[in-house]
Design a protein around this motif. Sequence first.
Motif, PDB file in Angstrom:
ATOM      1  N   LEU A 184      -0.389  47.393  18.387  1.00 16.15           N
ATOM      2  CA  LEU A 184      -0.464  46.628  17.147  1.00 16.15           C
ATOM      3  C   LEU A 184      -1.894  46.241  16.803  1.00 16.15           C
ATOM      4  N   ALA A 185      -2.667  45.820  17.809  1.00 17.61           N
ATOM      5  CA  ALA A 185      -4.053  45.430  17.548  1.00 17.61           C
ATOM      6  C   ALA A 185      -4.871  46.598  17.003  1.00 17.61           C
ATOM      7  N   ASP A 186      -4.548  47.816  17.456  1.00 23.54           N
ATOM      8  CA  ASP A 186      -5.279  48.996  16.978  1.00 23.54           C
ATOM      9  C   ASP A 186      -4.968  49.283  15.513  1.00 23.54           C
ATOM     10  N   ILE A 187      -3.702  49.307  15.167  1.00 29.86           N
ATOM     11  CA  ILE A 187      -3.340  49.671  13.800  1.00 29.86           C
ATOM     12  C   ILE A 187      -3.651  48.555  12.815  1.00 29.86           C
ATOM     13  N   ALA A 188      -3.646  47.288  13.304  1.00 26.92           N
ATOM     14  CA  ALA A 188      -3.940  46.165  12.415  1.00 26.92           C
ATOM     15  C   ALA A 188      -5.398  46.140  11.991  1.00 26.92           C
ATOM     16  N   ALA A 189      -6.237  46.929  12.643  1.00 25.39           N
ATOM     17  CA  ALA A 189      -7.651  47.007  12.266  1.00 25.39           C
ATOM     18  C   ALA A 189      -7.867  47.863  11.026  1.00 25.39           C
ATOM     19  N   PHE A 190      -6.802  48.521  10.555  1.00 26.15           N
ATOM     20  CA  PHE A 190      -6.891  49.406   9.401  1.00 26.15           C
ATOM     21  C   PHE A 190      -5.949  48.932   8.300  1.00 26.15           C
ATOM     22  N   PRO A 191      -6.181  49.351   7.067  1.00 24.24           N
ATOM     23  CA  PRO A 191      -5.209  49.062   5.996  1.00 24.24           C
ATOM     24  C   PRO A 191      -3.868  49.706   6.341  1.00 24.24           C
ATOM     25  N   LEU A 192      -2.798  49.036   5.973  1.00 25.87           N
ATOM     26  CA  LEU A 192      -1.466  49.513   6.327  1.00 25.87           C
ATOM     27  C   LEU A 192      -0.659  49.874   5.093  1.00 25.87           C
ATOM     28  N   VAL A 193       0.197  50.866   5.255  1.00 26.79           N
ATOM     29  CA  VAL A 193       1.138  51.285   4.213  1.00 26.79           C
ATOM     30  C   VAL A 193       2.539  51.028   4.754  1.00 26.79           C
ATOM     31  N   CYS A 194       3.303  50.185   4.073  1.00 22.93           N
ATOM     32  CA  CYS A 194       4.602  49.756   4.611  1.00 22.93           C
ATOM     33  C   CYS A 194       5.703  49.828   3.560  1.00 22.93           C
ATOM     34  N   LEU A 195       6.901  49.719   4.060  1.00 20.88           N
ATOM     35  CA  LEU A 195       8.065  49.549   3.191  1.00 20.88           C
ATOM     36  C   LEU A 195       8.122  48.091   2.730  1.00 20.88           C
ATOM     37  N   PRO A 196       8.872  47.784   1.689  1.00 20.37           N
ATOM     38  CA  PRO A 196       8.859  46.429   1.124  1.00 20.37           C
ATOM     39  C   PRO A 196       9.444  45.376   2.064  1.00 20.37           C
ATOM     40  N   THR A 197       9.051  44.143   1.840  1.00 19.08           N
ATOM     41  CA  THR A 197       9.628  43.013   2.559  1.00 19.08           C
ATOM     42  C   THR A 197      11.140  42.967   2.304  1.00 19.08           C
ATOM     43  N   GLY A 198      11.879  42.699   3.369  1.00 17.30           N
ATOM     44  CA  GLY A 198      13.327  42.646   3.244  1.00 17.30           C
ATOM     45  C   GLY A 198      14.009  43.905   3.738  1.00 17.30           C
ATOM     46  N   THR A 199      13.235  44.958   3.952  1.00 15.33           N
ATOM     47  CA  THR A 199      13.810  46.174   4.533  1.00 15.33           C
ATOM     48  C   THR A 199      13.745  46.076   6.056  1.00 15.33           C
ATOM     49  N   GLY A 200      14.555  46.888   6.726  1.00 11.28           N
ATOM     50  CA  GLY A 200      14.682  46.768   8.168  1.00 11.28           C
ATOM     51  C   GLY A 200      13.408  47.014   8.940  1.00 11.28           C
ATOM     52  N   VAL A 201      12.757  48.143   8.680  1.00 13.28           N
ATOM     53  CA  VAL A 201      11.538  48.474   9.413  1.00 13.28           C
ATOM     54  C   VAL A 201      10.457  47.433   9.170  1.00 13.28           C
ATOM     55  N   ARG A 202      10.330  46.980   7.926  1.00 17.58           N
ATOM     56  CA  ARG A 202       9.309  45.966   7.617  1.00 17.58           C
ATOM     57  C   ARG A 202       9.589  44.669   8.371  1.00 17.58           C
ATOM     58  N   ALA A 203      10.837  44.285   8.466  1.00 21.16           N
ATOM     59  CA  ALA A 203      11.170  43.052   9.171  1.00 21.16           C
ATOM     60  C   ALA A 203      10.869  43.167  10.658  1.00 21.16           C
ATOM     61  N   VAL A 204      11.213  44.303  11.261  1.00 18.85           N
ATOM     62  CA  VAL A 204      10.899  44.518  12.674  1.00 18.85           C
ATOM     63  C   VAL A 204       9.395  44.467  12.892  1.00 18.85           C
ATOM     64  N   PHE A 205       8.639  45.119  12.001  1.00 13.24           N
ATOM     65  CA  PHE A 205       7.175  45.135  12.122  1.00 13.24           C
ATOM     66  C   PHE A 205       6.596  43.733  11.967  1.00 13.24           C
TER      67      PHE A 205
END
Length: 312
Positions: A184-205
């Motif tokens: 997580l610390a590695d990927i958080a150092a870069f801009p992220l592309v995610c699914l919207p808030t309220g979706t399953g993967v986004r909530a887990v992340f």
Amino acid sequence: MELRQLEYFVAVAEEANFTRAAERVYISQSGVSAQIRQLEHELGAVLLDRSGRRCTVTAAGAAALRHARDALASVNALRQAVDDVNGLIRGRIVVGMVTACTVAPLFDALASFHTAHPGVEITLFEDSSDRLVESVRTGMADMALVGTGSAPPKGVETLPIISDRLVAVVSNDHPLAGRPRTFLADIAAFPLVCLPTGTGVRAVFDQACSAVGIEPTITLQASAPGAITDLAARGLGVAILSESMAATRHDGVTVLPVDDILSPALLTLIWKTGKNPALRELVRHSHAAFESSPEPTQHVHVEDDRDVTHVA
């Protein structure tokens, strides 16, 4: 002795009044009186004491009352059993599923159910998981295939279908692309592309980041996993998807496990227990279909994040 006589007797005994009992059973007071007198004549005993302002049961009436209630309850159970069968002959079942998700065992269950009960109309529709959960809770839908990023929804029965870990997707020329895995610390150092808030993967992340005190920078969002992957392939950020979403390989990206996201995603079938006999049968067919599927994950084609839910 007739069932209506028992019904009228129970009504008078419970209401302690012929007038109120007649209103309850929707016939005239004289009709109630006549039928109870006929019942008393057949039994050879007075069941009701009519001498006071309130009508009360006699000793014989008290002895008869319990059996009268049992007899009426048995008749109601018989009617319910027949209604259950009729409900399977003629009825309607509404099934919801997350948008753009193909799960072969679910379709197998619907097919076997239709073969066994061709008179039941099956309605299938797609929607987001949160709305599907609410539809099942309120009775608008009988069953749904959903996903959330937290514990399984409360107030419904659940059948977990597939557990799926989260991964990072980066362009082949991204600084992380040469690593076998990432954190997580590695990927958080870069801009992220995610699914919207309220979706399953986004909530887990989001939950995983919160657990380690990381505040990621999410610069782009899209509701289709394919779009998320395309954005990552163009170098616009690190994409966060489930493993099954990233399974359809894109020539321009590298998929990396994220070792410190410990909570997987889970695709779940939900329903609410009730009196619908068709639903009970569909649940039975669903259990059989998924249990007979040797590798459920091979039957799942996920194109939308709302297909998954977090393991409780």
